[in-house]
Write a protein that holds these residues in place. Structure first.
Motif, mmCIF file in Angstrom:
data_model
loop_
_atom_site.group_PDB
_atom_site.id
_atom_site.type_symbol
_atom_site.label_atom_id
_atom_site.label_comp_id
_atom_site.label_asym_id
_atom_site.label_seq_id
_atom_site.Cartn_x
_atom_site.Cartn_y
_atom_site.Cartn_z
ATOM 1 N N GLY B 40 92.678 -9.846 -20.946
ATOM 2 C CA GLY B 40 91.542 -10.472 -21.529
ATOM 3 C C GLY B 40 90.540 -9.431 -22.309
ATOM 4 O O GLY B 40 89.581 -10.153 -22.943
ATOM 5 N N CYS B 41 90.892 -8.643 -22.541
ATOM 6 C CA CYS B 41 90.062 -7.598 -23.620
ATOM 7 C C CYS B 41 90.408 -7.540 -25.066
ATOM 8 O O CYS B 41 89.715 -7.389 -26.281
ATOM 9 C CB CYS B 41 90.342 -6.530 -23.060
ATOM 10 S SG CYS B 41 92.119 -5.675 -24.004
ATOM 11 N N GLY B 42 91.324 -8.340 -24.988
ATOM 12 C CA GLY B 42 91.773 -9.518 -26.850
ATOM 13 C C GLY B 42 92.352 -8.041 -27.281
ATOM 14 O O GLY B 42 93.027 -8.437 -28.810
ATOM 15 N N LYS B 43 93.595 -6.900 -26.956
ATOM 16 C CA LYS B 43 94.980 -6.758 -27.164
ATOM 17 C C LYS B 43 95.269 -7.388 -27.316
ATOM 18 O O LYS B 43 95.905 -7.330 -28.933
ATOM 19 C CB LYS B 43 95.092 -5.085 -26.448
ATOM 20 C CG LYS B 43 95.095 -5.919 -24.828
ATOM 21 C CD LYS B 43 95.603 -4.333 -24.302
ATOM 22 C CE LYS B 43 95.548 -4.563 -22.944
ATOM 23 N NZ LYS B 43 95.679 -5.491 -22.116
ATOM 24 N N SER B 44 96.148 -8.368 -26.883
ATOM 25 C CA SER B 44 97.440 -9.023 -27.693
ATOM 26 C C SER B 44 96.612 -9.866 -28.808
ATOM 27 O O SER B 44 97.342 -10.661 -29.363
ATOM 28 C CB SER B 44 98.124 -9.916 -25.938
ATOM 29 O OG SER B 44 98.838 -9.464 -25.465
ATOM 30 N N PHE B 218 90.586 1.590 -27.125
ATOM 31 C CA PHE B 218 90.365 0.924 -25.775
ATOM 32 C C PHE B 218 89.976 -0.260 -26.326
ATOM 33 O O PHE B 218 88.672 -0.028 -27.259
ATOM 34 C CB PHE B 218 89.336 1.888 -25.795
ATOM 35 C CG PHE B 218 89.340 1.019 -23.898
ATOM 36 C CD1 PHE B 218 89.983 0.530 -23.331
ATOM 37 C CD2 PHE B 218 87.847 1.192 -23.745
ATOM 38 C CE1 PHE B 218 89.134 -0.369 -22.058
ATOM 39 C CE2 PHE B 218 86.881 0.686 -22.594
ATOM 40 C CZ PHE B 218 87.934 0.756 -22.235
ATOM 41 N N PHE B 219 89.870 -0.847 -25.967
ATOM 42 C CA PHE B 219 89.649 -2.653 -26.196
ATOM 43 C C PHE B 219 88.434 -2.814 -24.629
ATOM 44 O O PHE B 219 89.273 -2.706 -23.336
ATOM 45 C CB PHE B 219 90.267 -3.554 -26.921
ATOM 46 C CG PHE B 219 91.116 -3.724 -27.908
ATOM 47 C CD1 PHE B 219 90.364 -3.753 -28.985
ATOM 48 C CD2 PHE B 219 91.964 -2.837 -27.955
ATOM 49 C CE1 PHE B 219 90.914 -4.347 -29.871
ATOM 50 C CE2 PHE B 219 92.007 -2.585 -29.329
ATOM 51 C CZ PHE B 219 91.579 -2.992 -30.830
ATOM 52 N N LEU B 220 87.357 -3.777 -25.475
ATOM 53 C CA LEU B 220 86.750 -4.952 -23.507
ATOM 54 C C LEU B 220 86.303 -5.729 -24.140
ATOM 55 O O LEU B 220 85.029 -5.610 -25.301
ATOM 56 C CB LEU B 220 86.114 -3.335 -22.963
ATOM 57 C CG LEU B 220 84.613 -3.609 -21.669
ATOM 58 C CD1 LEU B 220 86.366 -3.714 -20.975
ATOM 59 C CD2 LEU B 220 83.961 -2.531 -21.701
ATOM 60 N N MET B 221 86.229 -6.742 -23.728
ATOM 61 C CA MET B 221 85.572 -8.171 -23.892
ATOM 62 C C MET B 221 85.405 -8.468 -25.425
ATOM 63 O O MET B 221 84.609 -8.861 -26.177
ATOM 64 C CB MET B 221 84.360 -7.838 -23.645
ATOM 65 C CG MET B 221 84.542 -7.800 -21.690
ATOM 66 S SD MET B 221 82.992 -7.456 -20.449
ATOM 67 C CE MET B 221 82.402 -8.899 -20.701
#
Lengths: 281, 251
Positions: B40-44, B218-221
């Protein structure tokens, strides 16, 4: 005590389930018992391929009606199948959600209209139209095909829609991600992938067309002769039974049951073909 | 090092919920770039912006800019079909079409109107070789692709993407549905492919990112927290949150 109760309950349900099967068995047996003696008396070949149906003279050839059934059904399929497929593709691929919901329930309604109403509408609308613009008596194979084409739409649309919707969304995404257009995706991936469901839908629709009686009686003209064109009247196997059952007796009545056997065998072949296609997948 | 894709100030909304915040990122040519982060961090979501697969989702709104070789891909004159032939994609679950192995690989070309059997034969063989699948399937190209194993299916999907000669191949967790042996094969394949293609891979596995990528983001939220060479990001992260994630403190 409780275990015994459950057991009895299970037996009761089993019995009820069995009784529906036995109804099928009883009807089938009954039709065969009534019809087979006449087929034997006339001869299978003369019955199936005899050109003349004249019960008062003891002539029972149903070939014109077999041709009638086949041509009306073929006509209905030629008109109805392309339309139904376009609608199901539109519903699954193009229609916005609200239109899809609206159309789906409308199509269900189409399935709920009594066949006599279809026949009545055909008689007052389609028949005069054909008579005035295309010639002939109007009561014709074309009229019957048109009515049946409309009547089989809901069956074909809903079953092929279900099989298109059942495809994994990944097929579509995979195709688009390779640079295929929406149309190419539908045409080259989605339809081939849903092929077996769509074939089954078509066969079940055709089965419905073969079995339809009331609407066809009203628009087909019911003449027992080999039709020469789609503007000629004809008689189908179902309408033959429907028209004459009221006053038939003796051999004549048995001949109608024998007509029923032919009909039953046709439908059985179609339904097993549909099931075979679905299972093969 | 030249960058192929340049993402600047990208914001993405589903309905009115923001899913990506001010993403700025350069993706370097002939590199493997890994996107990591918790679910759910938005990477896809970001990955699917790069070939405009998000166009399929209703009410998905995108602001900002993504340039492929200097041309804006969200420009209204951009032909999405040709974009997708230049930016290929491999999905999480292997998704070969229910067609023969041969037709799966030839599919993209056929959609471009190429039906010359000689060309197709050549491309099919070349693509399957590059995807390290040729030896396993060369005697049964006419067989239904759904009868291959999961790992083979995924390599077929890679071959199918390669057949289009894309510049970039996007991979959305390509090994998450595969066993360790099939995973190892795909990872090896990715190493071979980067000589010719730029690869962007979303992965749940930090070990995988560490093994195969040159750069890691690295992704977060919905935010890009940190992007760096893979070595640096895993050994000396700049951001406390990156460190917490890669040391397994959350996610």
């Amino acid at each position: 005590m409780n275990i015994k109760k459950e057991k009895n309950l299970r037996r009761a349900f089993f019995f009820i389930a069995l009784s529906t099967l036995s109804v099928l068995a009883i009807i089938t047996l009954f039709i065969f018992f009534e019809g087979i003696p006449l087929i034997n008396k006339v001869g299978v070949f003369k019955f199936l391929f005899g050109m003349k149906w004249a019960p008062s003279q003891g002539l029972y050839g149903i070939f014109p009606m077999i041709i009638g059934t086949l041509s009306v059904t073929l006509g209905a399929a030629l008109i109805g199948v392309p339309v139904a497929l376009c609608v199901s593709i539109f519903l699954t691929e193009f229609a916005p959600k609200q239109i899809r919901m609206f159309m789906r329930s409308t199509i269900q309604l189409l399935a709920g209209i009594p066949s006599v109403v279809y026949g009545f509408w055909g008689l007052t609308f389609i028949v005069p139209f054909i008579r005035d613009y295309l010639g002939g008596p109007g009561l014709s194979i074309l009229a019957g095909s048109l009515i049946l084409a409309i009547m089989i739409l809901p069956t074909i649309i809903s079953i092929s829609e279900v099989s298109l919707l059942a495809l994994p969304g990944l097929y579509k995404q995979g195709s688009l991600a390779l640079g295929a257009t929406h149309w190419q995706t539908i045409w080259r991936v989605l339809i081939p992938a849903a092929k077996s469901g769509i074939m089954a839908a078509i066969i079940l629709g055709i089965g419905r067309a073969i079995g339809e009686t009331m609407a066809v009686i009203m628009v087909l003209g019911n003449a027992v002769a080999l039709p020469n064109s789609i503007l000629d009247p004809a008689r189908t196997l179902t309408t033959n039974i429907g028209i004459e059952m009221g006053y038939a007796s003796g051999d004549h009545q048995q001949a109608l049951f024998a007509t029923g056997i032919v009909l039953l065998v046709m439908i059985m072949i179609l339904n097993s073909a549909a099931q075979y296609i679905v299972r093969k997948k | 090092m030249e960058s192929v894709l340049k993402i600047s100030n990208l914001n993405l909304f589903y309905n009115n919920v923001q899913a990506l915040y001010n993403i700025d990122m350069d993706i370097k040519m002939n590199h493997v770039t890994a996107f990591i982060g918790p679910s759910g961090c938005g990477k896809s979501t970001l990955l699917r912006c790069l070939n405009r697969m998000n166009d399929l989702i209703e009410n998905c709104r995108i602001e900002g800019s993504i340039q492929l070789d200097g041309a804006e891909i969200y420009d209204k004159n951009q032909d999405v079909v040709s974009l997708r032939t230049r930016v290929g994609m491999v999905f999480q679950k292997p998704n070969p079409f229910p067609k023969t192995i041969y037709e799966n690989v030839a599919y993209g070309l056929r959609c471009q109107g190429i039906n010359d059997k000689k060309i197709l034969d050549e491309v099919v063989e070349k693509s399957l070789r590059k995807a390290a699948l040729w030896e396993e399937v060369k005697d049964r190209l006419g067989q239904n692709a759904l009868r291959l194993s999961g790992g083979q299916q995924q390599r077929l999907c890679i071959a199918r993407a390669i057949a289009m000669e894309p510049e970039v191949i996007l991979m959305d967790e390509p090994t998450s549905a595969l066993d360790p042996i099939a995973t190892a094969k795909i990872e090896e394949l990715i190493q071979d492919l980067k000589a010719e293609y730029t690869i962007v891979i979303v992965t749940h596995s930090m070990q995988q990112a560490a093994r195969i990528s040159d750069e890691t983001a690295f992704f977060l939220m919905g935010e890009l927290i940190e992007m760096n060479t893979t070595k640096k990001l895993f050994q000396l992260p700049n951001d406390k949150r990156t460190e917490d994630y890669i040391t397994g403190r959350f996610g």
